[in-house]
Design a protein around this motif. Structure first.
Motif, PDB file in Angstrom:
ATOM      1  N   UNK A  40       0.720  -1.262  -0.031  1.00  0.00           N
ATOM      2  CA  UNK A  40      -0.036   0.045  -0.279  1.00  0.00           C
ATOM      3  C   UNK A  40       0.911   1.212  -0.073  1.00  0.00           C
ATOM      4  N   UNK A  41       1.885   1.300   0.688  1.00  0.00           N
ATOM      5  CA  UNK A  41       2.894   2.510   0.618  1.00  0.00           C
ATOM      6  C   UNK A  41       3.515   2.578  -0.670  1.00  0.00           C
ATOM      7  N   UNK A  42       3.880   1.730  -1.655  1.00  0.00           N
ATOM      8  CA  UNK A  42       4.078   1.676  -2.827  1.00  0.00           C
ATOM      9  C   UNK A  42       3.020   2.131  -3.746  1.00  0.00           C
ATOM     10  N   UNK A  43       1.832   1.750  -3.426  1.00  0.00           N
ATOM     11  CA  UNK A  43       0.649   2.283  -4.288  1.00  0.00           C
ATOM     12  C   UNK A  43       0.447   3.600  -4.038  1.00  0.00           C
ATOM     13  N   UNK A  44       0.781   4.192  -2.775  1.00  0.00           N
ATOM     14  CA  UNK A  44       1.062   5.705  -2.367  1.00  0.00           C
ATOM     15  C   UNK A  44       1.865   6.384  -3.399  1.00  0.00           C
ATOM     16  N   UNK A  45       2.976   5.588  -3.472  1.00  0.00           N
ATOM     17  CA  UNK A  45       3.979   6.357  -4.157  1.00  0.00           C
ATOM     18  C   UNK A  45       3.789   6.440  -5.886  1.00  0.00           C
ATOM     19  N   UNK A 202      19.046  -5.600   3.338  1.00  0.00           N
ATOM     20  CA  UNK A 202      19.066  -7.011   2.952  1.00  0.00           C
ATOM     21  C   UNK A 202      17.817  -6.677   2.054  1.00  0.00           C
ATOM     22  N   UNK A 203      16.790  -6.208   2.389  1.00  0.00           N
ATOM     23  CA  UNK A 203      15.699  -6.230   1.285  1.00  0.00           C
ATOM     24  C   UNK A 203      15.802  -5.679   0.167  1.00  0.00           C
ATOM     25  N   UNK A 204      16.574  -4.551   0.100  1.00  0.00           N
ATOM     26  CA  UNK A 204      16.861  -3.653  -1.178  1.00  0.00           C
ATOM     27  C   UNK A 204      17.741  -4.596  -1.910  1.00  0.00           C
ATOM     28  N   UNK A 205      18.698  -5.147  -1.437  1.00  0.00           N
ATOM     29  CA  UNK A 205      19.918  -5.880  -2.056  1.00  0.00           C
ATOM     30  C   UNK A 205      19.005  -7.143  -2.873  1.00  0.00           C
ATOM     31  N   UNK A 206      18.168  -7.842  -2.244  1.00  0.00           N
ATOM     32  CA  UNK A 206      17.466  -9.015  -2.813  1.00  0.00           C
ATOM     33  C   UNK A 206      16.548  -8.446  -4.003  1.00  0.00           C
ATOM     34  N   UNK A 207      15.829  -7.224  -3.837  1.00  0.00           N
ATOM     35  CA  UNK A 207      15.179  -6.816  -4.785  1.00  0.00           C
ATOM     36  C   UNK A 207      15.765  -6.590  -6.032  1.00  0.00           C
ATOM     37  N   UNK A 208      17.077  -6.025  -5.872  1.00  0.00           N
ATOM     38  CA  UNK A 208      17.749  -5.694  -7.096  1.00  0.00           C
ATOM     39  C   UNK A 208      18.140  -6.912  -7.662  1.00  0.00           C
ATOM     40  N   UNK A 209      18.715  -7.869  -6.734  1.00  0.00           N
ATOM     41  CA  UNK A 209      18.986  -9.154  -7.487  1.00  0.00           C
ATOM     42  C   UNK A 209      18.276  -9.780  -8.378  1.00  0.00           C
ATOM     43  N   UNK A 210      16.779  -9.647  -8.102  1.00  0.00           N
ATOM     44  CA  UNK A 210      15.482 -10.383  -8.723  1.00  0.00           C
ATOM     45  C   UNK A 210      15.007  -9.474  -9.557  1.00  0.00           C
ATOM     46  N   UNK A 211      15.187  -8.142  -9.748  1.00  0.00           N
ATOM     47  CA  UNK A 211      14.657  -7.029 -10.716  1.00  0.00           C
ATOM     48  C   UNK A 211      14.767  -7.709 -12.209  1.00  0.00           C
ATOM     49  N   UNK A 212      13.620  -7.827 -12.889  1.00  0.00           N
ATOM     50  CA  UNK A 212      13.702  -8.182 -14.332  1.00  0.00           C
ATOM     51  C   UNK A 212      13.181  -9.746 -14.393  1.00  0.00           C
ATOM     52  N   UNK A 215      10.702 -10.021 -10.350  1.00  0.00           N
ATOM     53  CA  UNK A 215       9.873  -8.804 -10.097  1.00  0.00           C
ATOM     54  C   UNK A 215       9.879  -7.727 -11.184  1.00  0.00           C
ATOM     55  N   UNK A 216       9.062  -6.966 -11.246  1.00  0.00           N
ATOM     56  CA  UNK A 216       8.819  -5.781 -12.051  1.00  0.00           C
ATOM     57  C   UNK A 216       9.958  -4.839 -11.784  1.00  0.00           C
ATOM     58  N   UNK A 217      11.230  -4.608 -12.646  1.00  0.00           N
ATOM     59  CA  UNK A 217      12.119  -3.581 -12.460  1.00  0.00           C
ATOM     60  C   UNK A 217      11.664  -2.445 -12.054  1.00  0.00           C
ATOM     61  N   UNK A 218      10.809  -1.781 -12.704  1.00  0.00           N
ATOM     62  CA  UNK A 218      10.193  -0.451 -12.291  1.00  0.00           C
ATOM     63  C   UNK A 218      10.022  -0.158 -10.979  1.00  0.00           C
ATOM     64  N   UNK A 219       9.310  -1.300 -10.586  1.00  0.00           N
ATOM     65  CA  UNK A 219       8.597  -1.277  -8.775  1.00  0.00           C
ATOM     66  C   UNK A 219       9.873  -1.492  -7.930  1.00  0.00           C
ATOM     67  N   UNK A 220      10.920  -1.917  -8.228  1.00  0.00           N
ATOM     68  CA  UNK A 220      12.338  -2.381  -7.661  1.00  0.00           C
ATOM     69  C   UNK A 220      12.901  -1.116  -7.587  1.00  0.00           C
ATOM     70  N   UNK A 221      12.869  -0.194  -8.716  1.00  0.00           N
ATOM     71  CA  UNK A 221      13.508   0.908  -8.492  1.00  0.00           C
ATOM     72  C   UNK A 221      12.787   1.969  -7.766  1.00  0.00           C
ATOM     73  N   UNK A 222      11.438   1.983  -7.883  1.00  0.00           N
ATOM     74  CA  UNK A 222      10.833   2.816  -6.853  1.00  0.00           C
ATOM     75  C   UNK A 222      10.882   2.271  -5.272  1.00  0.00           C
ATOM     76  N   UNK A 223      11.145   0.989  -5.068  1.00  0.00           N
ATOM     77  CA  UNK A 223      11.394   0.743  -3.803  1.00  0.00           C
ATOM     78  C   UNK A 223      12.691   1.217  -3.282  1.00  0.00           C
ATOM     79  N   UNK A 225      14.502   3.714  -4.405  1.00  0.00           N
ATOM     80  CA  UNK A 225      14.462   5.165  -4.355  1.00  0.00           C
ATOM     81  C   UNK A 225      13.951   5.861  -2.960  1.00  0.00           C
ATOM     82  N   UNK A 226      12.951   4.877  -2.439  1.00  0.00           N
ATOM     83  CA  UNK A 226      11.943   5.461  -1.415  1.00  0.00           C
ATOM     84  C   UNK A 226      12.063   4.177  -0.346  1.00  0.00           C
ATOM     85  N   UNK A 227      13.134   3.491  -0.260  1.00  0.00           N
ATOM     86  CA  UNK A 227      13.212   2.404   0.786  1.00  0.00           C
ATOM     87  C   UNK A 227      13.049   2.557   2.328  1.00  0.00           C
ATOM     88  N   UNK A 228      13.590   4.006   2.604  1.00  0.00           N
ATOM     89  CA  UNK A 228      13.301   4.339   4.084  1.00  0.00           C
ATOM     90  C   UNK A 228      12.020   4.573   4.102  1.00  0.00           C
TER      91      UNK A 228
END
Length: 522
Positions: A40-45, A202-212, A215-223, A225-228
């Protein structure tokens, strides 16, 4: 956002179901709620419109609810089905990672000959089953969503929650063919798990490794950029409060009939944990509800007993099928795992004030009057009549159903077993006869009390005559004040009394003050 007084919000019910999903996935309670908050927080962004937020909300809470429906087969091949799913969360997303996991887990927990046999058989038989896992999960999830009255948009998103960005998911959808809400939930699920164990990095590192790939690479980029912001403060306040506060739109509440249907659907879903359990919740609910009415409980209390019976075994989701479906005797450690399941049911239902009253009854279904039950070892008057009824209904239904280690018991033999339990002081005599009557057995004639009074009414009359208030009687007999009030009205109507004094005169005239043994001692 508030619901009508005393009414259960749909969001509460769905969030409660998600707690069972957590147990089945081997994750801490509220994992699924955390993942939904992240989505939901990603949906807000993304500034998603309200209808799409509704889809993210409900599909997030229900996405993995079907993952226990083939736990029987999972345990057959891999031992502890819960441990298997927990390990799969962190094993990597590639085909080689999956293959290594399968080889490592095949035959786990079995003897050496069993492991060899499983390893040989799996490529021939098991792979066909394994290839259909995701389809069976989403079909079961879709059915529950339909029964809960969720819309087509939510149901479509739930189906697509099992799809990967690279097209290697259940139905082979790829990229933007997959609904955005589904992509958000899929990413948020794994992010929530990695963040809990290793923090945001750790969450960001995992997401980047699995982007494309996963996971959707654009959603990974969004995460990234705004992970904090997305991951900040997740654990600073109750996840339950956060998810209910985030419910989009007007809070939908369930009417009484809708609540009955929803609880029945949830009970059915929990019963899918093992083929040996299918139909158990509805059977227990029918017996318990009819027995409660037969014992003269006020309608509201009888309804609570029936509803508690529908969901009394939700906690089974937290115990592996390697234990539930075991044919040989259980170890002490396995027995202890079994003993936790009523407590887990209570804890799941305790999150919602209205459902908590059902949990307080449901947790009692393995308690016994002589203190030999579990999870708390309650005895005698500490077990209210509602719990006594539920315990007997569950005991009878379980006895007449097949289990891995024994065939189903003949109904007459089951009835004999219940009456034996009464003689040794484990079960309540009135509850046993009421349940057996509800099951169609010819019940033993009870002692004939004057004016057609029941045993329970004589017990109430005895205390009433001694000057106890309705509240005091309720406390003494572990009944609700409303039930005591109903009994007092019946006593007055049957005896012609109109107050305590005249009721006491009736009791003395008919020798009821000394010639009576309280029901809990039977």
């Amino acid at each position: 956002m508030t619901a009508a007084p005393g009414r259960v919000r749909l969001a509460e019910l769905v969030a409660t179901i998600s707690l069972g999903t957590d147990l089945g996935l081997g994750q801490p309670m509220e994992h699924v709620i955390r993942q939904t908050i992240i989505a939901l927080r990603l949906a807000d962004l993304l500034d998603l419109p309200e209808p799409e937020r509704v889809v993210v909300y409900y599909s997030g809470l229900l996405a993995w609810v079907g993952c226990h429906t083939d736990a029987y087969e999972q345990a057959k091949w891999f031992g502890d089905d819960i441990a298997m799913k927990r390990e799969a969360m962190f094993s990597g997303d590639g085909a080689a990672d999956l293959a290594r996991l399968l080889v490592r887990r095949l035959g786990s927990g079995g003897s050496v000959p069993d492991r060899v046999r499983t390893t040989v058989t799996f490529p021939v038989v098991g792979l066909r089953w394994f290839s259909s896992i995701l389809e069976s999960h989403w079909k079961a999830t879709d059915l529950l969503a339909e029964q809960l009255g969720l819309g087509d948009d939510v149901r479509r998103s739930l189906v697509e929650s099992y799809e990967r960005w690279d097209g290697r998911g259940a139905a082979g959808l790829r990229g933007e063919q997959i609904r955005l809400a589904s992509r958000l939930v899929y990413l948020a699920d794994v992010v929530a798990a990695f963040e809990r164990l290793g923090g945001a990095d750790a969450a960001v590192r995992m997401a980047r490794e699995r982007a494309g790939g996963q996971f959707d690479p654009d959603l990974v980029d969004l995460l990234c950029a705004h992970c904090r912001d997305v991951l900040a403060g997740l654990d600073q306040e109750s996840h339950w409060a956060q998810i209910l506060d985030r419910e989009p739109g007007l809070a939908r509440t369930l009417g009484e009939a809708e609540l009955d249907d929803a609880l029945a659907a949830i009970g059915d879903f929990a019963d899918l944990k093992s083929p040996y359990f299918i139909g158990h919740a509805r059977t227990v609910a029918q017996l318990a509800g009819d027995a409660a009415a037969g014992l003269g409980l006020v309608p509201d209390e009888a309804t609570r007993v029936r509803r508690a019976a529908l969901v009394h075994d939700l906690g089974r989701l937290g115990v592996s099928n390697g234990i539930w479906d075991k044919r040989s005797p259980l170890t002490l450690a396995e027995q202890e795992r079994i003993r936790t399941h009523p407590y887990l049911t209570e804890r799941m239902l305790a999150f919602s004030p209205r459902l908590a009253e059902l949990g307080a009854i449901a947790v009692l279904h393995h308690e016994r009057l002589d203190g030999t039950g579990y999870p708390r070892g309650l005895s005698g008057g500490a077990i209210p009549v509602t719990g006594r009824i539920l315990a007997v209904a569950d005991r009878y239904a379980t006895a007449t159903e097949e289990r891995p280690h024994r065939p189903a018991t003949d109904p007459d033999a089951a009835a004999t077993g219940l009456r034996d339990d009464v003689r040794r002081g484990a079960l309540d005599a009135d509850a046993v006869e009421a349940v057996l009557s509800a099951a169609g057995h010819r019940v033993r004639r009870r002692r004939a009390w004057p004016a057609g009074l029941t045993t329970r009414e004589v017990e109430v009359l005895r205390l009433l005559a001694r000057g106890l208030s309705n509240r005091d009687i309720a406390g003494r007999l572990v009944l609700s004040p409303q039930t005591v009030g109903a009994h007092v009205e019946h006593i007055y109507a049957k005896t012609g009394a109109n107050n305590r004094a005249t009721a006491g005169l009736f009791a003395m005239r008919h020798g009821l003050m000394s010639d009576f043994e309280p029901a809990e001692r039977s």
